[in-house]
Design an enzyme around this catalytic site. Structure first.
Site, PDB file in Angstrom:
ATOM      1  N   TYR A 100      38.109  21.077  -9.931  1.00 29.12           N
ATOM      2  CA  TYR A 100      36.954  21.368  -8.814  1.00 29.12           C
ATOM      3  C   TYR A 100      37.361  22.586  -8.323  1.00 29.12           C
ATOM      4  O   TYR A 100      36.613  23.671  -7.908  1.00 29.12           O
ATOM      5  CB  TYR A 100      36.773  20.463  -7.955  1.00 29.12           C
ATOM      6  N   ASP A 115      34.737  10.754  -0.386  1.00 28.69           N
ATOM      7  CA  ASP A 115      34.410  11.530  -1.563  1.00 28.69           C
ATOM      8  C   ASP A 115      36.077  12.125  -1.921  1.00 28.69           C
ATOM      9  O   ASP A 115      36.713  12.196  -1.100  1.00 28.69           O
ATOM     10  CB  ASP A 115      33.456  12.561  -1.634  1.00 28.69           C
ATOM     11  N   ARG A 160      32.237   3.295  -6.936  1.00 23.01           N
ATOM     12  CA  ARG A 160      31.035   4.009  -6.377  1.00 23.01           C
ATOM     13  C   ARG A 160      30.042   2.657  -5.945  1.00 23.01           C
ATOM     14  O   ARG A 160      28.875   3.119  -5.962  1.00 23.01           O
ATOM     15  CB  ARG A 160      30.665   5.002  -7.004  1.00 23.01           C
ATOM     16  N   ARG A 201      20.936   7.819   3.940  1.00 23.81           N
ATOM     17  CA  ARG A 201      20.990   9.494   3.564  1.00 23.81           C
ATOM     18  C   ARG A 201      19.741  10.220   3.917  1.00 23.81           C
ATOM     19  O   ARG A 201      19.759  11.229   3.897  1.00 23.81           O
ATOM     20  CB  ARG A 201      21.139   9.076   2.170  1.00 23.81           C
ATOM     21  N   ARG A 244      23.481   5.709  -3.906  1.00 27.44           N
ATOM     22  CA  ARG A 244      22.134   5.937  -3.783  1.00 27.44           C
ATOM     23  C   ARG A 244      21.435   4.789  -4.626  1.00 27.44           C
ATOM     24  O   ARG A 244      19.993   4.932  -4.457  1.00 27.44           O
ATOM     25  CB  ARG A 244      21.633   7.432  -4.649  1.00 27.44           C
TER      26      ARG A 244
HETATM   27  O1  CP3 Z   1      32.942   3.869  -4.763  1.00 20.51           O
HETATM   28  C1  CP3 Z   1      32.445   4.186  -3.469  1.00 20.51           C
HETATM   29  O2  CP3 Z   1      31.632   3.469  -2.875  1.00 20.51           O
HETATM   30  C2  CP3 Z   1      33.096   5.246  -2.662  1.00 20.51           C
HETATM   31  C3  CP3 Z   1      32.230   6.548  -2.797  1.00 20.51           C
HETATM   32  C4  CP3 Z   1      32.635   7.577  -3.686  1.00 20.51           C
HETATM   33  C5  CP3 Z   1      31.802   8.760  -3.440  1.00 20.51           C
HETATM   34  N1  CP3 Z   1      32.387   9.513  -4.574  1.00 20.51           N
HETATM   35  C6  CP3 Z   1      30.741   9.012  -2.824  1.00 20.51           C
HETATM   36  C7  CP3 Z   1      29.685   9.901  -3.238  1.00 20.51           C
HETATM   37  C8  CP3 Z   1      33.809   7.693  -4.376  1.00 20.51           C
HETATM   38  C9  CP3 Z   1      34.904   6.827  -4.885  1.00 20.51           C
HETATM   39  C10 CP3 Z   1      33.598   8.964  -5.092  1.00 20.51           C
HETATM   40  C11 CP3 Z   1      34.602   9.617  -5.886  1.00 20.51           C
HETATM   41  C12 CP3 Z   1      33.999  11.085  -6.594  1.00 20.51           C
HETATM   42  N2  CP3 Z   1      33.495  11.993  -6.197  1.00 20.51           N
HETATM   43  C13 CP3 Z   1      34.465  11.099  -8.044  1.00 20.51           C
HETATM   44  C14 CP3 Z   1      35.506  10.434  -8.978  1.00 20.51           C
HETATM   45  C15 CP3 Z   1      34.813   9.085  -9.521  1.00 20.51           C
HETATM   46  C16 CP3 Z   1      33.788   9.551 -10.648  1.00 20.51           C
HETATM   47  O3  CP3 Z   1      32.600   9.331 -10.517  1.00 20.51           O
HETATM   48  O4  CP3 Z   1      34.192  10.326 -11.395  1.00 20.51           O
HETATM   49  C17 CP3 Z   1      33.927  12.166  -8.392  1.00 20.51           C
HETATM   50  C18 CP3 Z   1      34.175  13.307  -9.275  1.00 20.51           C
HETATM   51  C19 CP3 Z   1      33.262  12.939  -7.172  1.00 20.51           C
HETATM   52  C20 CP3 Z   1      32.552  14.289  -6.931  1.00 20.51           C
HETATM   53  C21 CP3 Z   1      31.259  14.119  -6.439  1.00 20.51           C
HETATM   54  N3  CP3 Z   1      30.783  13.553  -5.707  1.00 20.51           N
HETATM   55  C22 CP3 Z   1      30.082  14.718  -7.513  1.00 20.51           C
HETATM   56  C23 CP3 Z   1      30.316  15.417  -8.785  1.00 20.51           C
HETATM   57  C24 CP3 Z   1      29.111  14.237  -6.849  1.00 20.51           C
HETATM   58  C25 CP3 Z   1      27.696  14.522  -7.208  1.00 20.51           C
HETATM   59  C26 CP3 Z   1      27.152  13.910  -8.308  1.00 20.51           C
HETATM   60  C27 CP3 Z   1      26.250  12.638  -7.563  1.00 20.51           C
HETATM   61  O5  CP3 Z   1      26.698  11.573  -8.350  1.00 20.51           O
HETATM   62  O6  CP3 Z   1      25.537  12.917  -7.026  1.00 20.51           O
HETATM   63  C28 CP3 Z   1      29.188  13.623  -5.669  1.00 20.51           C
HETATM   64  C29 CP3 Z   1      28.395  12.817  -4.625  1.00 20.51           C
HETATM   65  C30 CP3 Z   1      28.703  11.537  -4.131  1.00 20.51           C
HETATM   66  N4  CP3 Z   1      29.912  11.112  -3.717  1.00 20.51           N
HETATM   67  C31 CP3 Z   1      27.587  10.598  -3.911  1.00 20.51           C
HETATM   68  C32 CP3 Z   1      28.190   9.569  -3.524  1.00 20.51           C
HETATM   69  C33 CP3 Z   1      27.731   8.297  -2.984  1.00 20.51           C
HETATM   70  C34 CP3 Z   1      26.240  10.933  -4.122  1.00 20.51           C
HETATM   71  C35 CP3 Z   1      25.538  11.125  -2.930  1.00 20.51           C
HETATM   72  C36 CP3 Z   1      24.447  11.625  -2.245  1.00 20.51           C
HETATM   73  O7  CP3 Z   1      23.855  12.721  -2.624  1.00 20.51           O
HETATM   74  O8  CP3 Z   1      24.045  10.864  -1.493  1.00 20.51           O
END
Ligand code: CP3
Length: 351
Positions: free
Chosen positions: A145, A70, A21, A34, A25
């Protein structure tokens, strides 16, 4: 390419590094975009996803890019509507709560639900000098999920479904495995050089449940990309007949031996696992395993943690990464110091 070489257990000129990731943010330039768009707009607009994929590559000395997307949009293929709710995280509407719902699933075409990510891969690929990672959630993590309808601490509903309706569970997992296999294949065809499967919630299962309810489906995903399918690209990828697959899980230190039986090419582990032990169990390249919270520490402590990892890591077949995704509270400067530090240790590994 150091990253691809490490995944093939070959010598590298430095310890390759990327961070799970790595776009997100904690970066001011991401927050700026964003502020103007929702997360799903960013993910679903290929030009924006391309720009965000490049943000950490431009800012830091990273050896791989990961496509900005995502793991959850693919669940819209099952007819679930995805929404990110401010302050609450992801929500999947009309979650799967009965065996009947599995029977009646009416799948939407994959190209409709994830086509934007394939477009983003095509856009970003020519801009990159480092390999590009495509990814998907694992069948188990996505099933959690789909059944919970969002995040969950203990995955009570998903696991109860698994125990109560084992046939429907296996059917759902098989549907997910087939979709994920196709999705990863499409990402490889669009230009992804490496594929990572995120099994973020595997650690909520004990060894026996993982073996019975999950393992065969994850293995199916990997096999769908394997030798019984025609090569994805002429000549394959740097010696591979398909892009290398990295399997990531957390909280699974009690059953690495079971995980090691997956036909993945490399395994990504969290900070609860000793690197030495992991290298012994897997006998394949490993990736990891800095605690993401260590990236919040003052530099002397962070450097010490990095040195400890490098001391324990195998001399070949090692990719530096975090044990889980980067936290939004991470100072950008720490990421800069970490990546610069690994670059300054070039030629640490001489074989
Ligand atoms: O690595 C990267 O740069 C690629 C981007 C990426 C995102 N999500 C963008 C994102 C990747 C590889 C993911 C994977 C992901 N998403 C997983 C597996 C990895 C892990 O961390 O366990 C999971 C479980 C998710 C599901 C998910 N997406 C959740 C639970 C959340 C909310 C929690 C949080 O961190 O805000 C997201 C949101 C998300 N996906 C964000 C990003 C950059 C935050 C985004 C925002 O609000 O701007």
């Amino acid at each position: 390419m150091d990253f691809l070489n490490a995944l093939q257990n070959k010598a590298t000129s430095k310890t390759p590094i990327w961070l799970m990731r790595q776009a997100g943010r904690y970066m001011a330039c991401y927050r700026e975009l964003r502020a103007k768009h929702s997360l799903l707009e960013l993910v679903k607009t290929p030009e924006l996803a391309c720009e965000i994929t490049l943000q950490p590559i431009k800012a830091f000395n990273l050896d791989a890019a990961i496509i900005f997307s995502d793991i959850l949009p693919i669940l819209e293929t099952l007819g679930l509507k995805l929404e990110f709710i401010k302050g609450e995280g992801p929500a999947l509407h009309d979650p799967i709560r009965s065996a009947n719902q599995v029977e009646q699933l009416d799948l939407r075409p994959l190209e409709e639900t994830i086509g934007f990510t394939l477009e983003a891969i095509k856009l970003v690929k020519p801009e990159l000098k480092v390999p590009l990672i495509g990814f998907s959630g694992s069948p188990f993590t996505l099933a959690c999920y789909a059944i919970e309808g969002g995040g969950s601490k203990d995955h009570r509903l998903a696991k109860t479904f698994m125990y109560e309706h084992p046939d429907a569970w296996h059917k759902l997992m098989d549907i997910l495995a087939t979709l994920i296999g196709k999705y990863l294949r499409l990402q490889a065809e669009a230009g992804a050089d490496v594929l990572q499967i995120f099994d973020s919630w595997a650690g909520s299962l004990g060894p026996q449940d993982y073996k019975r309810f999950v393992f065969p489906h994850t293995q199916k995903v990997i096999q769908m990309l394997g030798s019984d399918f025609p090569p994805l690209k002429k000549g394959g990828q740097g010696g591979f007949s398909r892009p290398p697959i990295i399997y990531f899980s957390t909280g699974t230190s009690a059953y690495l031996d079971i995980i090691s039986k997956l036909d993945a090419d490399a395994f990504s582990i969290d900070w609860r696992v000793s690197l030495k032990q992991a290298a012994q169990v897997f006998q394949k390249p490993i990736q990891g395993n800095l605690d993401p919270i260590a990236l919040l520490a003052p530099w002397p402590e962070l450097k010490h943690q990095v040195d400890l990892i490098l001391e324990q890591a195998p001399k070949t077949g090692f990719v530096f990464n975090l044990g889980h995704g980067i936290l939004q509270f991470t100072p950008e400067d720490n990421v800069k110091r970490l990546t610069d530090y690994l670059t300054s240790l070039s030629n640490r590994v001489i074989v």
